[in-house]
Design an enzyme around this catalytic site. Structure first.
Site, short mmCIF file in Angstrom:
data_model
loop_
_atom_site.label_atom_id
_atom_site.label_comp_id
_atom_site.label_asym_id
_atom_site.label_seq_id
_atom_site.Cartn_x
_atom_site.Cartn_y
_atom_site.Cartn_z
N LYS A 150 -5.85 -1.25 -15.58
CA LYS A 150 -5.84 -0.81 -14.19
C LYS A 150 -6.85 -1.69 -13.45
O LYS A 150 -7.76 -2.25 -14.06
CB LYS A 150 -6.27 0.66 -14.10
CG LYS A 150 -5.83 1.36 -12.84
CD LYS A 150 -4.44 1.95 -12.95
CE LYS A 150 -3.99 2.47 -11.58
NZ LYS A 150 -2.74 3.23 -11.67
N ASP A 155 -0.66 0.75 -6.55
CA ASP A 155 -1.25 2.10 -6.65
C ASP A 155 -1.68 2.41 -5.21
O ASP A 155 -1.12 1.83 -4.27
CB ASP A 155 -2.43 2.11 -7.64
CG ASP A 155 -2.90 3.52 -7.99
OD1 ASP A 155 -2.30 4.15 -8.87
OD2 ASP A 155 -3.88 4.01 -7.37
P1 NDP Z 1 -0.24 5.44 -1.37
O1 NDP Z 1 -1.35 4.55 -0.95
O2 NDP Z 1 1.16 5.01 -1.11
O3 NDP Z 1 -0.44 6.88 -0.73
C1 NDP Z 1 -1.58 7.64 -0.95
C2 NDP Z 1 -1.48 8.91 -0.14
O4 NDP Z 1 -2.53 9.78 -0.52
C3 NDP Z 1 -1.64 8.68 1.35
O5 NDP Z 1 -0.88 9.61 2.06
C4 NDP Z 1 -3.13 8.92 1.56
O6 NDP Z 1 -3.48 9.32 2.88
C5 NDP Z 1 -3.38 10.05 0.59
N1 NDP Z 1 -4.78 10.04 0.15
C6 NDP Z 1 -5.42 9.04 -0.50
N2 NDP Z 1 -6.70 9.37 -0.71
C7 NDP Z 1 -6.86 10.61 -0.18
C8 NDP Z 1 -7.95 11.49 -0.08
N3 NDP Z 1 -9.15 11.18 -0.58
N4 NDP Z 1 -7.74 12.70 0.52
C9 NDP Z 1 -6.52 13.03 1.03
N5 NDP Z 1 -5.46 12.22 0.96
C10 NDP Z 1 -5.62 11.03 0.37
O7 NDP Z 1 -0.48 5.69 -2.94
P2 NDP Z 1 0.58 6.18 -4.05
O8 NDP Z 1 1.53 7.14 -3.45
O9 NDP Z 1 1.08 4.98 -4.72
O10 NDP Z 1 -0.39 6.93 -5.10
C11 NDP Z 1 -0.72 8.31 -4.96
C12 NDP Z 1 -1.24 8.84 -6.29
O11 NDP Z 1 -0.23 8.66 -7.29
C13 NDP Z 1 -2.49 8.13 -6.85
O12 NDP Z 1 -3.27 9.08 -7.56
C14 NDP Z 1 -1.90 7.12 -7.83
O13 NDP Z 1 -2.84 6.74 -8.83
C15 NDP Z 1 -0.77 7.95 -8.41
N6 NDP Z 1 0.30 7.20 -9.04
C16 NDP Z 1 0.99 6.23 -8.34
C17 NDP Z 1 2.02 5.56 -8.95
C18 NDP Z 1 2.88 4.60 -8.20
O14 NDP Z 1 3.91 4.17 -8.74
N7 NDP Z 1 2.55 4.22 -6.97
C19 NDP Z 1 2.35 5.77 -10.37
C20 NDP Z 1 1.63 6.88 -10.99
C21 NDP Z 1 0.64 7.52 -10.33
P3 NDP Z 1 -4.21 8.27 3.86
O15 NDP Z 1 -3.16 7.27 4.22
O16 NDP Z 1 -4.70 9.09 4.99
O17 NDP Z 1 -5.33 7.67 3.04
#
Ligand code: NDP
Length: 450
Positions: free
Chosen positions: A132, A172
């Site tokens: 990662k 991510d």
């Molecule tokens: P994105 O960047 O596409 O989206 C993240 C989302 O989470 C946004 O809506 C963001 O809001 C919100 N967010 C992030 N930090 C916070 C916080 N501290 N409090 C509240 N909301 C928050 O990321 P992903 O969708 O790719 O990833 C989301 C999760 O899924 C992570 O934990 C990642 O590790 C996990 N994951 C992702 C995979 C993938 O294929 N992408 C695979 C497996 C797991 P804002 O825009 O306001 O920051």
């Protein structure tokens, strides 16, 4: 740990070792505690795994790279961020795992994510090691050109450590198709090679169909398996999802497709509550809002005349809660509120979104709980399929990849049942951790003390 101490291996002794090396990495300690809680009791009953040095090696990354990322903003100011790549375990294949761009990124966070990835990647059944990486860079505040320059500078250093056969990063938080495109372009320029060094690429240049949807879709396929186990389904269930990024939006998409009613989504500013449910047309608006205009979730509330509230969405009444934003976003209090409101099932789209105390509360109340390393493994699984397609220089259809994804999520669920079957039902944490551990441990033992 000397051989004669192996009989006395405990979760605490492993944590002591980890904490003595890196006292300031609470997220990593949390991930190690959760995994060891399942595998230490298993090891105590299976002598084969009382193997000298196995656990010490399992909790120590093979390599951690930290590097400077200098770049220039649109006003001509010189900026410096910090880049990371933790190559945790290559027993099963090339290191594989995403890159996160967020101000919250530090070595401990990257290590926890890479450690979780070991067991998740093993569960997919594909030949994937675990890594990662990321940076404390915040893309939210930056222009398109600044993001491109940052990605190029990040790759100027990272390219030395990655290749299609050694380490294959993906996206991510904060790293989507746009960033992967810039990273890939710079890698190609630096090496003069067009190879599958990254996954999550655009369809025009080697990306796999369904990679964008894979984590969210896979999450819902897993939830459907969990519910089927109880002779239930997603049909007419109310669903609350946190986040509105890649995972959340495609979780919402598949939940609607499977007949559920998604009543909430969020971002770091707050959550929208749409009691009638988000439909296909509203979801299209959201995808445009988040992916093209890069707007905020409160704009949905203004457009469709529904409530927007600051804070987290776990106060809402729902049957199913899907945390899809970030780590530790469901606290003990949030869990108790959900349980009080009769939530039936929690499944993690995000990595480690529930605190230890929240998980304990779900277990005590008998709430179905799916840990991320099982329930969100669909993303890395389709990344693995993207690597296969790149190696063959061939591209499968959407339906073919979807069939593979459905099968992989079912197989992961079967493995959870095989190793986590209890009188009260499936213990998904135990099942996922032990099934993930066995394959990696067998490979590590076979490959010797390396
Ligand atoms: P994105 O960047 O596409 O989206 C993240 C989302 O989470 C946004 O809506 C963001 O809001 C919100 N967010 C992030 N930090 C916070 C916080 N501290 N409090 C509240 N909301 C928050 O990321 P992903 O969708 O790719 O990833 C989301 C999760 O899924 C992570 O934990 C990642 O590790 C996990 N994951 C992702 C995979 C993938 O294929 N992408 C695979 C497996 C797991 P804002 O825009 O306001 O920051």
């Amino acid at each position: 740990m000397p051989v004669n101490e192996l009989d006395n291996l405990t979760v605490e002794s492993v944590l002591e070792l980890v904490k003595s090396r890196d006292p300031d990495q609470p997220e990593f300690h949390q991930a190690v505690r959760e995994v060891m809680g399942s595998i230490i009791p298993y090891i105590q009953n299976h002598d084969k795994y009382k193997h000298p040095g196995l656990i010490e090696r399992l909790v120590e990354p093979e390599r951690s790279v930290i590097f400077r990322v200098p770049w220039e903003d649109d006003n001509g100011n010189y900026r410096v961020n910090r880049g990371f790549r933790v190559q945790f375990n290559s027993a099963l294949g090339p290191y594989k795992g995403g890159l996160r761009f967020s101000p919250t990124v530090n070595l401990g966070v990257v290590k926890f994510l890479a450690f979780e990835q070991i067991f998740k990647n093993s569960l997919t059944g594909l030949p994937l090691g675990a890594g990662k990486g990321g940076s404390d860079f915040d893309p939210k505040e930056r222009s398109e050109n600044e993001i491109m320059r940052f990605c190029q500078s990040f790759m100027n250093e990272l390219y030395r450590f990655v290749s299609k056969d050694t380490d294959v990063p993906a996206g991510d938080i904060g790293v989507g198709e746009r960033e992967v495109g810039y990273l890939f372009g710079q890698y190609k320029r630096l090496t003069a090679q067009f190879t599958g060094v990254l996954t999550g690429k655009g369809l025009a240049y080697g990306g796999s169909k369904l990679r964008t949807q894979a984590t969210g879709y896979g999450l819902l396929y897993f939830v459907e398996e969990m519910l089927n186990e109880k002779n239930e389904s997603l049909e007419n269930k109310s669903v609350v999802i946190s986040g509105s990024g890649n995972v959340a939006l495609f979780a919402c998409d598949k939940a609607i497709d499977l007949g559920a009613r998604v009543i909430a989504l969020s971002d770091s500013g707050g959550f929208i509550h749409d009691p009638e449910g988000i439909n296909a047309e509203k979801l299209e608006y959201l995808k445009e809002l988040k992916n093209v205009r890069r707007g905020r979730i409160h704009e949905y509330a203004e457009k469709f005349g529904v409530d927007f509230n600051e804070g987290k969405p776990w106060v809402l009444d729902c049957n199913i809660a899907l945390p899809c934003a970030t780590e530790n976003e469901i606290s003990k209090d949030d869990a108790e509120t959900l349980i009080h409101n009769d939530v039936q099932c929690i499944a993690e789209g995000a990595n480690m979104p529930c605190t230890d105390e929240a998980i304990t509360a779900f277990y005590r109340s008998g709430t179905l709980y799916g840990p991320g390393k099982a329930s969100n493994a669909g993303g890395v699984a389709v990344s693995g399929l993207e690597m296969t397609q790149n190696a063959k220089r061939y591209s499968w259809s959407f339906e073919d990849v979807d069939d593979h994804l459905i099968n992989i999520m079912k197989t992961i669920h079967d493995k959870c049942r095989e190793y986590g079957d209890e009188n009260t039902g499936i213990d998904y944490i135990k099942g996922a951790n032990i099934a993930g551990f066995i394959k990696v441990a067998d490979a590590m033992i076979a490959q010797g003390n390396v």
